[in-house]
Design a protein around this motif. Structure first.
Motif, short mmCIF file in Angstrom:
data_model
loop_
_atom_site.label_atom_id
_atom_site.label_comp_id
_atom_site.label_asym_id
_atom_site.label_seq_id
_atom_site.Cartn_x
_atom_site.Cartn_y
_atom_site.Cartn_z
N GLN A 1 0.83 -1.20 0.00
CA GLN A 1 0.00 0.00 0.00
C GLN A 1 0.87 1.25 0.00
O GLN A 1 0.59 2.21 -0.71
N GLU A 2 1.94 1.23 0.79
CA GLU A 2 2.85 2.38 0.82
C GLU A 2 3.51 2.58 -0.54
O GLU A 2 3.62 3.71 -1.03
N LEU A 3 3.96 1.48 -1.16
CA LEU A 3 4.57 1.58 -2.49
C LEU A 3 3.55 2.11 -3.51
O LEU A 3 3.90 2.93 -4.37
N TYR A 4 2.34 1.65 -3.42
CA TYR A 4 1.29 2.12 -4.32
C TYR A 4 1.07 3.62 -4.15
O TYR A 4 0.96 4.35 -5.14
N ASP A 5 1.02 4.08 -2.90
CA ASP A 5 0.83 5.51 -2.65
C ASP A 5 2.00 6.33 -3.21
O ASP A 5 1.78 7.38 -3.81
N GLU A 6 3.24 5.83 -3.03
CA GLU A 6 4.39 6.53 -3.58
C GLU A 6 4.34 6.57 -5.11
O GLU A 6 4.62 7.60 -5.72
N ASP A 7 3.98 5.46 -5.72
CA ASP A 7 3.87 5.41 -7.18
C ASP A 7 2.78 6.35 -7.69
O ASP A 7 2.95 7.00 -8.72
N ARG A 8 1.69 6.42 -6.97
CA ARG A 8 0.59 7.32 -7.36
C ARG A 8 1.06 8.78 -7.31
O ARG A 8 0.78 9.57 -8.22
N LYS A 9 1.82 9.13 -6.28
CA LYS A 9 2.35 10.49 -6.17
C LYS A 9 3.33 10.77 -7.31
O LYS A 9 3.32 11.86 -7.90
N THR A 10 4.15 9.78 -7.64
CA THR A 10 5.11 9.94 -8.74
C THR A 10 4.37 10.15 -10.06
O THR A 10 4.74 11.01 -10.87
N VAL A 11 3.31 9.37 -10.29
CA VAL A 11 2.51 9.50 -11.52
C VAL A 11 1.87 10.88 -11.58
O VAL A 11 1.86 11.53 -12.64
N GLU A 12 1.36 11.37 -10.48
CA GLU A 12 0.77 12.72 -10.45
C GLU A 12 1.81 13.79 -10.79
O GLU A 12 1.54 14.71 -11.56
N THR A 13 3.01 13.65 -10.22
CA THR A 13 4.08 14.61 -10.49
C THR A 13 4.47 14.58 -11.96
O THR A 13 4.60 15.64 -12.61
N LEU A 14 4.64 13.38 -12.51
CA LEU A 14 5.02 13.25 -13.92
C LEU A 14 3.92 13.78 -14.84
O LEU A 14 4.21 14.40 -15.87
N THR A 15 2.67 13.56 -14.45
CA THR A 15 1.55 14.07 -15.25
C THR A 15 1.57 15.60 -15.27
O THR A 15 1.37 16.22 -16.33
N THR A 16 1.83 16.20 -14.13
CA THR A 16 1.90 17.66 -14.05
C THR A 16 3.05 18.18 -14.90
O THR A 16 2.89 19.17 -15.65
N GLN A 17 4.21 17.51 -14.81
CA GLN A 17 5.36 17.93 -15.61
C GLN A 17 5.07 17.79 -17.11
O GLN A 17 5.44 18.67 -17.91
N LEU A 18 4.42 16.71 -17.49
CA LEU A 18 4.08 16.51 -18.90
C LEU A 18 3.12 17.59 -19.39
O LEU A 18 3.29 18.14 -20.49
N LYS A 19 2.14 17.94 -18.58
CA LYS A 19 1.19 18.98 -18.94
C LYS A 19 1.91 20.32 -19.13
O LYS A 19 1.67 21.04 -20.12
N ASN A 20 2.82 20.63 -18.21
CA ASN A 20 3.59 21.88 -18.33
C ASN A 20 4.45 21.87 -19.59
O ASN A 20 4.55 22.89 -20.28
N ALA A 21 5.07 20.72 -19.88
CA ALA A 21 5.91 20.63 -21.08
C ALA A 21 5.07 20.79 -22.33
O ALA A 21 5.49 21.46 -23.30
#
Length: 161
Positions: A113-133
């Motif tokens: 569950q902790e790994l899933y939460d960390e991965d979800r946060k990473t995906v959110e960050t990457l999605t934000t960066q992709l949108k900005n790019a």
């Protein structure tokens, strides 16, 4: 070590009806203890009280001659009690193993569950960066188009004059 059996188990073991065993308890022929409203009978003493005796020696109930040494009945009951204790010990060990396994699985689930939460946060960050790019690329496309349009206008204006 005294081994106690619940009264129903004792009745099954010695093949006597509950009423007969209750009568023996009332006469004081059996050692008992009560725990959580369940009557327990001391197994070794209780089995010896059930086996008929003649002049202090154990005798078989169908024949009237004395058996030498330790009787077959006593050995059989002792063996049954030992097997019963081993089964109870094995059951306890199995329960301990299952508890440990459940604890391990629970910890593994929390870790996942902790790994899933960390991965979800990473995906959110990457999605934000992709949108900005993507927004930056669109801005640069517009800027580039405006620059070329301006350059074409300047070229056409110089060519006409």
């Amino acid at each position: 070590m005294k081994t106690y059996l619940a009264i129903d188990e004792f009745c099954q073991l010695v093949h006597l009806k509950r009423e007969v065993v209750d009568g023996m308890i009332e006469r004081g022929a059996l050692n008992t203890k009560v725990d959580n409203d369940v009557i327990y009978i001391e197994a070794n003493e209780g089995t010896m009280s059930v086996v008929p005796a003649h002049n202090g020696e154990i005798v078989a109930s169908t024949e009237q001659h004395a058996l030498p040494g330790e009787s077959f009945v006593e050995k059989t009951i002792g063996t049954i009690l030992n097997l019963h204790e081993k089964v109870l010990d094995a059951k306890d060990e199995t329960l301990d193993v299952l508890r440990n396994e459940n604890q391990f699985l629970k910890e593994a689930l929390y870790s996942m569950q902790e790994l899933y939460d960390e991965d979800r946060k990473t995906v959110e960050t990457l999605t934000t960066q992709l949108k900005n790019a993507q927004e930056e690329v669109e801005f640069l496309k517009r800027k580039y188009k405006l620059m070329w349009n301006k350059a074409i206008e300047n070229f056409n204006n110089k060519g006409n004059s």
